[in-house]
Design an enzyme around this catalytic site. Structure first.
Site, PDB file in Angstrom:
ATOM      1  N   CYS A  30      -1.177  74.132 -41.852  1.00 43.42           N
ATOM      2  CA  CYS A  30      -2.399  74.061 -41.742  1.00 43.42           C
ATOM      3  C   CYS A  30      -3.040  72.471 -42.299  1.00 43.42           C
ATOM      4  CB  CYS A  30      -3.177  74.817 -42.072  1.00 43.42           C
ATOM      5  SG  CYS A  30      -5.282  74.835 -42.293  1.00 43.42           S
ATOM      6  N   CYS A  33      -6.172  72.812 -44.298  1.00 46.28           N
ATOM      7  CA  CYS A  33      -5.845  73.370 -45.643  1.00 46.28           C
ATOM      8  C   CYS A  33      -5.211  72.337 -46.644  1.00 46.28           C
ATOM      9  CB  CYS A  33      -4.702  74.539 -45.483  1.00 46.28           C
ATOM     10  SG  CYS A  33      -5.364  75.951 -44.280  1.00 46.28           S
TER      11      CYS A  33
END
Length: 105
Positions: A30, A33
């Site tokens: 991600c 993230c």
């Protein structure tokens, strides 16, 4: 210090914590993230001893992600006394996350 939360230690480390806990649901693939990693690490340093800061890999711990309705990552849950008291989804500036943490102290 940044913690790694798993299904095995979640009840003790998060729900049973005597201080508030910030849980970062993330995944290795991600992009947002990864952008939040230094922010979360900084929160772990700044709030050390006042708020427990840790991560849950939502790919590895999908039962926990499902239990808390995590549909998008990064997702942040703030627990106090074993209950979710605040949450946020998506990348955000450090000061926005800090404001949420300050509110639970």
């Amino acid at each position: 210090m940044e913690y790694k939360f798993t299904e095995a230690n979640f009840n003790e480390e998060v729900l049973g914590s005597d201080i508030p806990v910030l849980v970062d649901f993330y995944a290795d693939w991600c992009g947002p993230c990864k952008m939040m990693m230094p922010v979360v690490e900084k929160m772990a340093e700044v709030y050390d001893g006042k708020i427990k800061v840790g991560k849950i890999n939502s790919d590895e711990e999908n039962a926990l992600a499902a239990k808390y309705g995590i549909m998008s990552i990064p997702s942040f849950l703030i627990f106090k006394n074993g209950e979710v008291v605040d949450s946020a989804t998506g990348a955000m500036p450090a000061d926005a996350l800090a404001k949420k943490l300050d509110a639970v102290l």
